[in-house]
Write an enzyme that holds these catalytic residues in place. Structure first.
Site, short mmCIF file in Angstrom:
data_model
loop_
_atom_site.label_atom_id
_atom_site.label_comp_id
_atom_site.label_asym_id
_atom_site.label_seq_id
_atom_site.Cartn_x
_atom_site.Cartn_y
_atom_site.Cartn_z
N ASN B 378 0.82 -1.21 0.00
CA ASN B 378 0.00 0.00 0.00
C ASN B 378 0.85 1.25 0.00
O ASN B 378 0.88 2.01 -0.96
CB ASN B 378 -0.89 0.04 1.25
CG ASN B 378 -2.13 -0.80 1.07
OD1 ASN B 378 -2.90 -0.57 0.15
ND2 ASN B 378 -2.28 -1.78 1.93
N ASP B 379 1.53 1.45 1.11
CA ASP B 379 2.19 2.73 1.33
C ASP B 379 3.39 2.95 0.42
O ASP B 379 3.68 4.07 0.05
CB ASP B 379 2.59 2.85 2.80
CG ASP B 379 1.36 2.68 3.70
OD1 ASP B 379 0.29 3.18 3.31
OD2 ASP B 379 1.49 2.05 4.76
N VAL B 380 4.08 1.85 0.04
CA VAL B 380 5.30 2.02 -0.76
C VAL B 380 5.01 2.35 -2.22
O VAL B 380 5.92 2.58 -2.99
CB VAL B 380 6.23 0.79 -0.68
CG1 VAL B 380 6.68 0.55 0.74
CG2 VAL B 380 5.57 -0.44 -1.26
N VAL B 381 3.72 2.36 -2.61
CA VAL B 381 3.38 2.74 -3.98
C VAL B 381 2.43 3.94 -3.98
O VAL B 381 1.81 4.25 -4.98
CB VAL B 381 2.71 1.58 -4.75
CG1 VAL B 381 3.71 0.47 -5.00
CG2 VAL B 381 1.49 1.06 -4.02
N ASN B 382 2.30 4.61 -2.85
CA ASN B 382 1.31 5.68 -2.71
C ASN B 382 1.81 6.99 -3.33
O ASN B 382 2.76 7.59 -2.82
CB ASN B 382 1.02 5.88 -1.22
CG ASN B 382 -0.17 6.80 -1.00
OD1 ASN B 382 -0.56 7.55 -1.89
ND2 ASN B 382 -0.75 6.73 0.19
#
Lengths: 95, 450
Positions: B378-382
């Site tokens: 989730n967060d590493v591609v936000n």
């Protein structure tokens, strides 16, 4: 005569710098095996524990040394084996 | 004899250094580990030859029992359970240093030795309980959420003050064992207090920090028992752990103190606004897109680990390659729960390491990628980390999957990720959501291909 502590502190400082230099450029791919390999090295406490478990100076020191030997051995043996197991899986593409 | 033992330690130290150096490259890493372990063997043999040793029985029993447990766990542990296992081993190393520190107390010790004893107990103790908490969180035996409570800072401050006070009292009066036990108890308590406020998403940082501590504990124990090899090996590990910690922090664009003293994102209000709508896609439609794709980038995250999907991912990769597509993996440094977690899982599934690209290598290529497949990250591609200053993760380097022509996001549901942050990626024009367990979704794609 320079006290032994000074030499030990020298060793400490040099090893810290060496550690930084050794690890700085390691690719992210290898971070986990590197960490578990380093973790296994931290089991070096076993060497100190061996001395204390075998001196027979006091019963308490012996027992403490015994438990320390056992715990550090888990760390050493487990750490090296699992690192090897991981690294055995890392492969380059054939051909 | 004594000199011989000391020289053996020197050789062992050289083997550790050389071994660590070789661990730095994938081609030589396995040999490096062997070299390092032979250094350990040499150090242990040298220690056993010490003439001061009167009684081998306890040593041998301890080594056999500990070695057997370690070997058993190392052989049987699932690769997905690697983070918690490394945490556990760390903790044992810390506890061993604590015990060595306590056993090193001898009548007539000087203040320097007593101080190093206190340090090895302190660092060893907090490494032990801190690792246990990390183990609990990673194996989900306890909640992986950040635990915060009122007056937490004050309690921590009192513990630290108590440790300093009792440490000083003990050094000045080594016969008063009360103060020593107070140091032990407070150190153990401090380890717990230091790790419970840290959420599961920050675990890569915590694990590598604890790794560093276990080295420092061994180092302090080395001062306490006056042993060079402990000091050298311990500080090598301590320094390497700090470096890894720094790399992890940089990958999240956060400072170490920020990780240690605040729950993820707390204090920053998430102002990310999402536009557009969620567009789900069926496995069948996803197959048609993938079948036509000539370049594919896969970005795995913790979700892949949870679903144990690494083997089906490998299978799908092969099918796409047979179909003429170029497939690469984009690995974010903090994806997963320990540094390099994804690399280990993919290696387990036989994905060659030269197919795994680091963030900086894959980002420039992303625009030419036909399909980016996000598996449980989730967060590493936000993209909000790049675009929205109001986002709690603003400034964190991310993998720019949103610049690929099409993005598939494999996700169980719309529940937000670990950080609880809105992700505008899911609402973008070129994003399609493939809902369901990652392993099943990919299994479906494989069936379509074959």
């Amino acid at each position: 005569m320079i006290p032994a502590e000074v030499f030990l502190t020298f060793i400490l400082m040099l090893s810290i710098f060496l550690g930084f230099e050794l690890i700085n450029k390691v690719p992210a791919t290898l971070h986990t095996p590197l960490m578990s390999g380093a973790n296994a090295i931290s089991g070096i406490t076993v060497v100190g524990a061996i001395a204390l478990a075998g001196t027979g100076e006091s019963d308490l020191a012996q027992w403490l040394g015994f438990f320390a030997v056992a715990l550090a051995s888990i760390n050493v043996v487990g750490g090296y084996l699992v690192t090897d197991r991981m690294l055995a899986m890392f492969k380059k593409k054939e051909g | 004899m004594d000199n011989l033992i000391q020289y053996a330690y020197v050789v062992a130290a050289a083997l550790f250094i050389f071994g660590l150096k070789q661990l730095g490259s994938a081609a030589t890493a396995r040999r490096g580990n062997m070299i390092s372990s032979s250094g350990m063997l040499l150090a242990i043999v040298a220690a056993l030859l010490d003439q001061g040793i009167l009684d081998y029985q306890m040593i041998v029993i301890g080594m056999v029992v500990g070695g057997a447990i370690g070997a058993y766990v190392a052989r049987t542990v699932e690769m997905t359970a690697m983070p918690e296992m490394v945490a556990m081993f760390n903790g044992f190393g810390g506890m061993a240093s604590l015990l060595v520190g306590m056993a090193a107390i001898a009548p007539g010790a000087d203040a320097f030795t007593l101080t190093t004893i206190v340090l090895s107990i302190l660092i060893g103790g907090m490494t032990f309980t801190g690792s246990l908490v990390a183990y609990g969180k990673l194996s989900e035996r306890i909640s992986s959420a950040a635990v915060m409570f009122a007056k937490q800072q004050m309690v921590n401050g009192l513990i630290v003050a108590g440790i300093v006070l009792s440490g000083v009292m003990f050094v000045n009066n080594p016969d008063a064992t009360f103060w020593l036990f107070l140091v032990v108890v407070l150190s153990l308590a401090f380890g717990i207090m230091a790790v419970i406020p840290i959420g599961g998403a920050d675990m890569p940082v915590v694990i590598s920090l604890l790794n560093s501590y276990s080295g420092l504990a061994a180092c302090a124990a080395g001062f306490a028992v006056d042993n060079n090899i402990l000091i050298v090996a311990g500080s090598l590990v301590g320094a390497s752990g700090i470096i890894l910690t720094q790399i992890m922090c940089k990958a999240m664009n956060r400072s170490l103190s920020n990780v240690l003293f605040s729950g993820f994102g707390s204090g920053v209000q998430d102002t990310t606004e999402v536009e557009g709508e969620i567009k789900p896609i069926s496995v069948e439609d996803a197959y048609y897109v993938l079948e036509a794709a000539s370049s594919v980038a896969i970005v795995p995250g913790y979700g892949m680990a949870v679903a144990q999907a690494q083997h089906v991912v490998k299978e799908l990769t092969e099918l796409m390659e047979q179909n003429g597509a170029e497939v690469n993996f984009g690995i974010h440094p903090v994806a997963g729960r320990m540094p390099g977690h994804m690399n280990v899982l993919l290696a387990e599934a036989d994905v060659p390491y030269d197919q795994l690209l680091e963030m900086d290598d894959i980002n420039p290529r992303m625009e030419t990628v036909d399909v980016a497949i996000v598996i449980g990250a989730n967060d590493v591609v936000n993209p909000a980390a790049r675009e929205n200053e109001g986002s709690p993760i603003y400034g964190m380097p991310v993998i720019n999957v949103d610049t690929a022509r099409t993005v598939f996001v494999l996700k169980r549901s719309m529940a937000s990720g670990f950080a609880g942050i809105e992700n505008p990626l899911f609402y973008k024009e070129n994003t399609r959501m493939l809902f369901g367990d990652a392993k099943e979704s990919i299994g479906g794609l494989i069936r379509e291909f074959s």
